[in-house]
Design a protein around this motif. Structure first.
Motif, PDB file in Angstrom:
ATOM      1  N   HIS A  63       0.855  -1.196   0.000  1.00  0.00           N
ATOM      2  CA  HIS A  63       0.000   0.000   0.000  1.00  0.00           C
ATOM      3  C   HIS A  63       0.890   1.244   0.000  1.00  0.00           C
ATOM      4  O   HIS A  63       2.054   1.173   0.381  1.00  0.00           O
ATOM      5  CB  HIS A  63      -0.943  -0.007   1.212  1.00  0.00           C
ATOM      6  CG  HIS A  63      -0.221  -0.042   2.528  1.00  0.00           C
ATOM      7  ND1 HIS A  63       0.275  -1.206   3.083  1.00  0.00           N
ATOM      8  CD2 HIS A  63       0.132   0.942   3.384  1.00  0.00           C
ATOM      9  CE1 HIS A  63       0.891  -0.934   4.219  1.00  0.00           C
ATOM     10  NE2 HIS A  63       0.821   0.366   4.432  1.00  0.00           N
ATOM     11  N   HIS A  65       1.937   5.423   0.870  1.00  0.00           N
ATOM     12  CA  HIS A  65       1.807   6.541   1.806  1.00  0.00           C
ATOM     13  C   HIS A  65       2.400   7.778   1.143  1.00  0.00           C
ATOM     14  O   HIS A  65       3.372   7.669   0.391  1.00  0.00           O
ATOM     15  CB  HIS A  65       2.592   6.301   3.101  1.00  0.00           C
ATOM     16  CG  HIS A  65       2.057   5.213   3.969  1.00  0.00           C
ATOM     17  ND1 HIS A  65       0.920   5.362   4.724  1.00  0.00           N
ATOM     18  CD2 HIS A  65       2.493   3.951   4.209  1.00  0.00           C
ATOM     19  CE1 HIS A  65       0.690   4.246   5.396  1.00  0.00           C
ATOM     20  NE2 HIS A  65       1.625   3.361   5.098  1.00  0.00           N
ATOM     21  N   HIS A 107       4.698   0.128   0.314  1.00  0.00           N
ATOM     22  CA  HIS A 107       5.338  -0.908   1.135  1.00  0.00           C
ATOM     23  C   HIS A 107       4.342  -1.926   1.653  1.00  0.00           C
ATOM     24  O   HIS A 107       3.140  -1.752   1.562  1.00  0.00           O
ATOM     25  CB  HIS A 107       6.122  -0.258   2.286  1.00  0.00           C
ATOM     26  CG  HIS A 107       5.272   0.278   3.396  1.00  0.00           C
ATOM     27  ND1 HIS A 107       5.773   0.557   4.650  1.00  0.00           N
ATOM     28  CD2 HIS A 107       3.946   0.572   3.459  1.00  0.00           C
ATOM     29  CE1 HIS A 107       4.804   1.007   5.414  1.00  0.00           C
ATOM     30  NE2 HIS A 107       3.697   1.023   4.738  1.00  0.00           N
ATOM     31  N   GLU A 109       3.749  -4.392   5.233  1.00  0.00           N
ATOM     32  CA  GLU A 109       4.141  -4.563   6.629  1.00  0.00           C
ATOM     33  C   GLU A 109       3.584  -5.901   7.095  1.00  0.00           C
ATOM     34  O   GLU A 109       2.368  -6.093   7.115  1.00  0.00           O
ATOM     35  CB  GLU A 109       3.564  -3.417   7.464  1.00  0.00           C
ATOM     36  CG  GLU A 109       4.182  -2.064   7.130  1.00  0.00           C
ATOM     37  CD  GLU A 109       3.303  -0.898   7.527  1.00  0.00           C
ATOM     38  OE1 GLU A 109       3.597  -0.260   8.536  1.00  0.00           O
ATOM     39  OE2 GLU A 109       2.313  -0.606   6.824  1.00  0.00           O
TER      40      GLU A 109
HETATM   41 MN    MN Z   1       1.951   1.413   5.925  1.00  0.00          MN
END
Ligand code: MN
Length: 285
Positions: A63, A65, A107, A109
Motif C-alpha cells: 500500500h 503513503h 510498502h 508490513e
Molecule cells: Mn503502511
C-alpha cells in the motif's frame, strides 16, 4: 510551573483489523480530532494479541503513503517491512522504525518470518506524524532505530525508566531525527511512583497507557488502552503509577497548516490529494 489540564480522554473505538495481522485500537485520528492532535495524525495500538504458528505471514499487503511519517514501535513480536525501492527491514521488541514517506512509498508490513513460524504475542504501536508542507514532497527515507541505540534514563528512587525515542528528556537527546520538534518517550513507571514531567508550553501532549493504571494530574485514573490529551497551555503534567505501568508520551509542536487527507495520503489541499491518487494509479510512486 503551571499544570497542563486534561482536555479529553479517549477510550478507543473498539478493535478492528488492519490487514490480517494487526488487531488495532485507534486512539486518535485527525479525521476526528483535526488540529487538536497536531503534529500527530493517527495512533493505532495493535494487540497484545496471540497468534498461532503459521506457514503464511500475516500483515498488510502493499500500500502507498504520502505526506507524513509512520513511526512503528514494537513491544512484543516481530515486524518485517519491504518497499518498492528494494528496502527491507526487520524490527523486534524495543526497536523502532521511523519511516519518512514524504513524496511517496509503496510498502508492505508483515509479521516477521520467525515469529510467523513460531507464533506468539504481538504488541506494537503505529503513530503517524505529519510533515510541514515544505517537506511533504521531499525524498522518502528510513531511520531504523534498534533498541540498543535508544538512550534510557533511569528515574530517581528506582521509580522507572524513560526510553528517549525522539526529542529530549532530562538533558538526554533522543535517537530519532524529526522534521518539527517532537518528544516521543517510552516510559515504565513503578507502583506508587509519581513523576512531574516538564513539557513545553504550547505543545500538543498525548499520553497512552499500554498497561497498568495511572492517575493523571491527581484526578482521573486511566487504564490500559486509554489515552489522555492535554491542554496546550501549561508546562508540566503529573503521573502517578497505581500499578506497574507502560506509558507512551507523545508531545510535539503543532503544525499550523491545513490538513487534507484520504486514506494513506495526508496533504494540505484536495488538489494535492487528487494528485497523489493519480500518481499512485499511474505507477509514479
Ligand atoms: Mn503502511
Amino acid at each position: 510551573m503551571k499544570i497542563k489540564k486534561i482536555a479529553r480522554i479517549n477510550r478507543g473505538t473498539g478493535q478492528h483489523w488492519v490487514g490480517n495481522g494487526f488487531p488495532v485500537n485507534t486512539l486518535f485520528s485527525y479525521s476526528q480530532q483535526g488540529h487538536d492532535i497536531s503534529p500527530f495524525l493517527l495512533l493505532d495500538y495493535a494487540g497484545p494479541a496471540d497468534f498461532e504458528p503459521s506457514d503464511h505471514p500475516r500483515g498488510v499487503e502493499q500500500h502507498p503513503h504520502r505526506g507524513f511519517e509512520t513511526v512503528t514501535i514494537v513491544y512484543q513480536g516481530e515486524i518485517e517491512h519491504k518497499d518498492n525501492a528494494g528496502n527491507f527491514g526487520k524490527i523486534g521488541p524495543g526497536d523502532v522504525q521511523w519511516m519518512t514517506a514524504a513524496r511517496g512509498i509503496l510498502h508492505e508490513e508483515m509479521h516477521g518470518s520467525d515469529f510467523t513460524k513460531k507464533g506468539g504475542t504481538l504488541e506494537m504501536i503505529q503513530l503517524w506524524v505529519n510533515l510541514p508542507a515544505k517537506d511533504k514532497m521531499s525524498a522518502p527515507h528510513y531511520q531504523e532505530i534498534l533498541n540498543s541505540k535508544i538512550p534510557v534514563v533511569k528515574m530517581d528512587d528506582n521509580g522507572g525508566t524513560v526510553r528517549v525515542i525522539a526529542g529530549n528528556y532530562a538533558n538526554t537527546k533522543g535517537a530519532a531525527k524529526t522534521f518539527t520538534p517532537v518528544n516521543l518517550w517510552d516510559m515504565r513507571l513503578k507502583t506508587g511512583h509519581i513523576i512531574d514531567l516538564p513539557l513545553p508550553e504550547g505543545f500538543t501532549t498525548n499520553v497512552l497507557i499500554l498497561s497498568g493504571n495511572v492517575q493523571i494530574n491527581g484526578e482521573e485514573t486511566l487504564n490500559e488502552k486509554e489515552l489522555v490529551l492535554f491542554e496546550r497551555e501549561g508546562d508540566y503534567i503529573s503521573l502517578k503509577a497505581i500499578s506497574d505501568t507502560s506509558i507512551l508520551i507523545m508531545n510535539g509542536e503543532p503544525i499550523d497548516e491545513p490538513i487534507a487527507g484520504q486514506g494513506p495520503f495526508v496533504m494540505n489541499t484536495q488538489d494535492e490529494i487528487k494528485q497523489a491518487m493519480n500518481d499512485y494509479r499511474s505507477g509514479r510512486f
